[in-house]
Design an enzyme around this catalytic site. Structure first.
Site, PDB file in Angstrom:
ATOM      1  N   GLU A   1       0.841  -1.094  -0.091  1.00 63.35           N
ATOM      2  CA  GLU A   1       0.046  -0.050   0.001  1.00 63.35           C
ATOM      3  C   GLU A   1       0.856   1.196  -0.036  1.00 63.35           C
ATOM      4  O   GLU A   1       1.901   1.339   0.868  1.00 63.35           O
ATOM      5  CB  GLU A   1      -0.802  -0.040   1.388  1.00 63.35           C
ATOM      6  CG  GLU A   1      -1.558   1.193   1.552  1.00 63.35           C
ATOM      7  CD  GLU A   1      -2.753   0.869   2.764  1.00 63.35           C
ATOM      8  OE1 GLU A   1      -3.457   1.610   3.129  1.00 63.35           O
ATOM      9  OE2 GLU A   1      -2.078   0.228   3.611  1.00 63.35           O
TER      10      GLU A   1
ATOM     11  N   LYS B   1      -9.291   2.528  -2.528  1.00 67.00           N
ATOM     12  CA  LYS B   1      -9.444   1.800  -1.147  1.00 67.00           C
ATOM     13  C   LYS B   1     -11.003   2.199  -0.725  1.00 67.00           C
ATOM     14  O   LYS B   1     -11.220   3.460  -0.576  1.00 67.00           O
ATOM     15  CB  LYS B   1      -8.323   2.270  -0.175  1.00 67.00           C
ATOM     16  CG  LYS B   1      -8.361   1.546   1.232  1.00 67.00           C
ATOM     17  CD  LYS B   1      -7.222   1.961   2.142  1.00 67.00           C
ATOM     18  CE  LYS B   1      -7.254   1.093   3.493  1.00 67.00           C
ATOM     19  NZ  LYS B   1      -6.164   1.679   3.944  1.00 67.00           N
TER      20      LYS B   1
ATOM     21  N   CYS C   1      -5.802  -3.157   1.998  1.00 65.75           N
ATOM     22  CA  CYS C   1      -5.421  -3.159   3.680  1.00 65.75           C
ATOM     23  C   CYS C   1      -6.834  -3.322   4.264  1.00 65.75           C
ATOM     24  O   CYS C   1      -7.105  -4.452   4.291  1.00 65.75           O
ATOM     25  CB  CYS C   1      -4.778  -1.953   4.079  1.00 65.75           C
ATOM     26  SG  CYS C   1      -4.072  -2.278   5.867  1.00 65.75           S
TER      27      CYS C   1
END
Length: 529
Positions: A41, A108, A144
């Site tokens: 990330e 994300k 994540c």
């Protein structure tokens, strides 16, 4: 399909250096005949970039770097974390690159805004899942937190036929976190019946340690491959091939490696070649010194012993033995003369009042001045030696033993300090037993011990943990069997010491809740729990 897990150690803000590291790993993945390489990330900018994200040029530079990375990919596919921008919004994003072109950009979906995370301060949430086709596979993209959310985007991607889920991470370490991750990933992979490929960052960044431990979990929920913890590496796994799982480190080994990595990176990334430590003959400074030698090598570590009128002969002898065991020269700088001068100059202004903590703290502040003087003269990084038990209760001196650039034990309770010393000594006996068995003392007045002020650490530490890490109230903690008066005393000490902690150096996060980004108690605070 051969997938390369690029477990890299970037530097926050070093876009040029990170880009070179990424392209070097891409070249190595090409040499290893991989089909796909996956980076962590925000790999291009490092994590967490914090208010660098408010600089428009920073975002532009990161987007230019992405183009350079795409051009370097050759026949290799690549999934890499970066910062995307649409109009006036920025996104925590991942780019999937095929044939040197960006085929898909994923934003994300779930931005963490708890504990140490502040992603909603900067980023806009993405609202879509992404499934792409590559080499006969449907691949789902995620970042994540997306995998931690129940029925996150991975769930929708699996319904759309994805048999591989890529999850790129900058997941900070705390004790036992690797097992929490594996348990979660096994559950997710089994639920959606897809390979789940987790790639984590590695390295130290201010208070954070990123511990790597990238892994591949099969559709049956079995961890079939795993990279090392705390090591930068390119880990190649052939999907459907034989297992390649490393064994996770034990508890104390894990903590020790986290401390070594964090110190090594804090010094390197901030361009400190050497460190300096005030050695007292106590266990905290002994462990700090040993960690420094193990992390940086003895030629980069400098030890100073600064006796006062209250320093025992044993303290000097133990410090000499410790340094001899570690191959260090011990510099001795007495402070009695300076202390006497301070007392003489202040005598009139203290108005004949009896000696108290003021005289005690003068000694600690003289030592802090000496260490900072040596730091300024030689460019050394001063490592402070206070532990979490002391930092929580304020059993430390502002501008004294708290003066320095980095605090190695800041998130280690005293009881854990003893356990780590025992762990380290089993490898080779660095820390003399006389230091270990001696009652802890600040030696700022005659016959002083820590327990003149504090409860036994076996009592203090679990109370501190319950209050700081678990948010328990006085009543709840006392219900565990602790004396309520002792609980009230410790919690009052913790609350009243916030002004000190705000002025303390950063230190590595080891527990689930550390002082620093993790802890935001108001200094002016009238609530008593």
């Amino acid at each position: 399909m051969k997938i390369a897990l690029a477990q890299i150690n970037p530097i926050v803000g070093d876009i040029q250096g990170n880009t070179k590291k990424i392209t070097d790993f891409i070249n190595e993945a090409i040499v290893q005949d991989a089909d796909l390489v996956v980076f962590p990330e925000l790999a291009i900018v490092g994590y967490p970039p914090e208010d660098l994200l408010l600089k428009p040029q920073f975002i532009t530079d990161n987007l230019e770097a992405l183009k350079e990375i795409a051009a370097s990919c050759g026949n290799l596919a690549c999934y890499v974390g970066f910062v995307d921008k649409k109009n006036d919004q920025i996104f925590n994003a991942g780019a999937f690159i095929v044939d040197k072109k960006i085929k898909e950009i994923y934003h994300k979906n779930n931005l963490p805004n708890y504990s140490v995370f502040d992603e909603k301060r900067y980023f806009t949430e993405g609202g879509k899942s992404s499934v792409i086709s590559f080499r006969g596979y449907k691949i789902g993209l995620s970042i994540c937190e997306d995998i931690w959310v129940e029925r996150g985007p991975y769930y929708d991607e699996a319904k759309k036929g994805a048999k591989i889920i890529l999850n790129i991470n900058a997941s900070p370490y705390h004790r036992g976190k690797i097992k929490e991750r594996e348990k979660l990933l096994r559950s997710r992979a089994k639920a959606i019946k897809a390979y789940t490929i987790y790639v984590n960052m590695v390295g130290g960044q201010d208070e954070f340690v990123f511990d790597g431990g990238s892994m591949v979990v099969s559709p049956e929920g079995e961890a079939v491959a795993a990279a090392k913890q705390f090591k930068e590496e390119l880990f190649i796994f052939d999907l459907g091939g034989k297992k390649q799982k490393n064994t996770w480190l034990g508890d104390h080994d894990e903590v020790y490696e986290a401390l070594l990595l964090n110190l090594r990176d804090y010094a390197r990334k901030n361009k400190f070649s050497d460190v300096i430590i005030g050695v007292s003959g106590g266990i905290d400074s002994a462990l700090t010194l040993t960690l420094a030698v193990d992390a940086l090598g003895k030629d980069k570590v400098h030890a100073v012993y600064m006796p006062s009128p209250y320093s025992a002969r044993q303290s000097l002898e133990d410090s000499q033995t410790l340094c001899a065991n570690l191959g260090l020269e011990l510099k001795v700088i007495p402070i009695s003369g300076i202390f006497s001068t301070y007392l003489k100059e202040l005598d009139l202004h203290f108005e004949g009042k009896p000696a108290n903590i003021a005289e005690e703290n003068l000694q600690a502040r003289i030592r802090g001045n000496i260490l900072m003087g040596l730091s300024n003269k030689f460019g050394y990084l001063v490592l402070t030696t206070g532990n979490k038990s002391e930092m929580s209760t304020g059993y430390c001196t502002l501008y004294g033993d708290m003066a320095g650039g980095y605090s190695m034990l800041k998130d280690l309770p005293k009881t854990l300090v003893y356990k780590l010393v025992d762990f380290r000594n089993k490898k080779s006996e660095a820390i003399p037993n006389s230091i270990i068995v001696r009652p802890p003392t600040a030696e700022l007045k005659p016959n002083q011990t820590d327990q003149d002020t504090l409860p036994d650490y076996d009592i203090l530490d679990p109370i501190m943990q319950a209050y700081v890490e678990e948010n328990k109230s006085i009543k709840q903690i006392a219900a565990k069997g602790f004396d309520s008066a002792v609980v009230k005393k410790i919690i009052a000490m913790i609350d009243n010491s916030e002004y000190k902690r705000r002025q303390s150096p950063p230190g590595p996060k080891i527990t689930p809740r550390a002082f620093g980004k993790d802890w935001r108690l108001p200094i002016t605070n009238g609530y008593k729990s």
